[in-house]
Write a protein that holds these residues in place. Structure first.
Motif, mmCIF file in Angstrom:
data_model
loop_
_atom_site.group_PDB
_atom_site.id
_atom_site.type_symbol
_atom_site.label_atom_id
_atom_site.label_comp_id
_atom_site.label_asym_id
_atom_site.label_seq_id
_atom_site.Cartn_x
_atom_site.Cartn_y
_atom_site.Cartn_z
ATOM 1 N N PHE A 145 0.839 -1.186 0.000
ATOM 2 C CA PHE A 145 0.000 0.000 0.000
ATOM 3 C C PHE A 145 0.879 1.242 0.000
ATOM 4 N N SER A 146 0.381 2.316 -0.604
ATOM 5 C CA SER A 146 1.079 3.600 -0.547
ATOM 6 C C SER A 146 0.982 4.146 0.870
ATOM 7 N N SER A 147 2.037 4.823 1.290
ATOM 8 C CA SER A 147 2.049 5.416 2.632
ATOM 9 C C SER A 147 1.458 6.816 2.592
ATOM 10 N N THR A 148 0.819 7.184 3.675
ATOM 11 C CA THR A 148 0.303 8.549 3.845
ATOM 12 C C THR A 148 0.937 9.121 5.091
ATOM 13 N N LYS A 149 1.092 10.431 5.147
ATOM 14 C CA LYS A 149 1.656 11.028 6.348
ATOM 15 C C LYS A 149 0.869 12.267 6.781
ATOM 16 N N PHE A 150 0.563 13.170 5.874
ATOM 17 C CA PHE A 150 -0.127 14.399 6.243
ATOM 18 C C PHE A 150 -1.589 14.392 5.819
ATOM 19 N N VAL A 151 -2.028 13.297 5.214
ATOM 20 C CA VAL A 151 -3.450 13.111 4.906
ATOM 21 C C VAL A 151 -3.913 11.875 5.658
ATOM 22 N N GLU A 152 -5.215 11.732 5.803
ATOM 23 C CA GLU A 152 -5.731 10.590 6.559
ATOM 24 C C GLU A 152 -5.373 9.275 5.893
ATOM 25 N N GLY A 153 -5.033 8.331 6.728
ATOM 26 C CA GLY A 153 -4.743 6.977 6.281
ATOM 27 C C GLY A 153 -5.149 6.018 7.385
ATOM 28 N N TYR A 154 -5.083 4.727 7.096
ATOM 29 C CA TYR A 154 -5.408 3.724 8.105
ATOM 30 C C TYR A 154 -4.162 3.373 8.910
ATOM 31 N N ASP A 155 -4.359 3.103 10.197
ATOM 32 C CA ASP A 155 -3.271 2.678 11.069
ATOM 33 C C ASP A 155 -2.642 1.410 10.501
ATOM 34 N N GLN A 156 -1.345 1.450 10.275
ATOM 35 C CA GLN A 156 -0.658 0.334 9.615
ATOM 36 C C GLN A 156 -0.698 -0.951 10.428
ATOM 37 N N ASP A 157 -0.507 -0.844 11.737
ATOM 38 C CA ASP A 157 -0.493 -2.052 12.569
ATOM 39 C C ASP A 157 -1.849 -2.746 12.563
ATOM 40 N N GLU A 158 -2.928 -1.965 12.638
ATOM 41 C CA GLU A 158 -4.270 -2.556 12.626
ATOM 42 C C GLU A 158 -4.540 -3.264 11.301
ATOM 43 N N VAL A 159 -4.182 -2.617 10.202
ATOM 44 C CA VAL A 159 -4.402 -3.221 8.888
ATOM 45 C C VAL A 159 -3.569 -4.492 8.758
ATOM 46 N N ASP A 160 -2.302 -4.428 9.139
ATOM 47 C CA ASP A 160 -1.427 -5.604 9.038
ATOM 48 C C ASP A 160 -1.944 -6.762 9.887
ATOM 49 N N ASP A 161 -2.393 -6.483 11.110
ATOM 50 C CA ASP A 161 -2.920 -7.540 11.983
ATOM 51 C C ASP A 161 -4.154 -8.196 11.368
ATOM 52 N N PHE A 162 -5.059 -7.380 10.832
ATOM 53 C CA PHE A 162 -6.264 -7.945 10.225
ATOM 54 C C PHE A 162 -5.920 -8.746 8.974
ATOM 55 N N LEU A 163 -5.003 -8.246 8.177
ATOM 56 C CA LEU A 163 -4.624 -8.979 6.968
ATOM 57 C C LEU A 163 -3.921 -10.297 7.310
ATOM 58 N N ASP A 164 -3.239 -10.363 8.448
ATOM 59 C CA ASP A 164 -2.662 -11.640 8.902
ATOM 60 C C ASP A 164 -3.770 -12.660 9.154
#
Length: 137
Positions: free
Chosen positions: A12-31
């Motif tokens: 996934f593309s990273s976001t920093k100054f615009v809204e994005g999803y928490d990476q850890d939450e997404v990674d845990d769910f995708l696991d």
């Protein structure tokens, strides 16, 4: 139709100054999704697989000034996962058998030792309480 490897290798593309999803939450769910898809590919039943309804109801914490994942890309992948799980639902494993209940407590109750005459033979009789020694009761 997605495979477990497709989900595992998704970037996934990273976001920093615009809204994005928490990476850890997404990674845990995708696991969890990968585990469900792998079990389905192997024909193994799971006790708590990810279902299409789980994917549909899943919400992630939004981040704005931290690095996150592009929301649209994550949502697109989750839609593909949901369709895949609808076409190939996971096999549910039977629930583990409940442990048998403990045996009921024994109904045999020893009589209370209230008097020196009721003590167990061979043992030193219990000493009377200070109340009995004081008043002789």
């Amino acid at each position: 139709m997605l495979t477990a490897e497709d989900v595992l290798n998704q970037k996934f593309s990273s976001t920093k100054f615009v809204e994005g999803y928490d990476q850890d939450e997404v990674d845990d769910f995708l696991d969890e999704v990968v585990a469900t898809l792998r079990a389905g590919e192997a024909g193994i039943a799971m006790v708590a697989p990810v279902t299409p309804d789980t994917v549909l109801k899943k919400r992630f914490q939004a981040t704005k000034f931290r690095e996150g994942y592009d929301m649209q890309q994550v949502d697109d992948l989750l839609e593909r996962v949901r369709v895949t799980l609808q076409e190939r639902p996971p096999t549910l494993a039977p629930a583990p058998a409940a442990a048998p209940p403990p045996p009921p407590p024994s109904s045999v109750v020893a009589p209370p030792l209230t008097d020196a005459s009721t003590h167990t033979p061979g043992l030193v009789p219990p000493r009377p309480s200070w109340w009995r020694r004081l008043f002789g009761a």
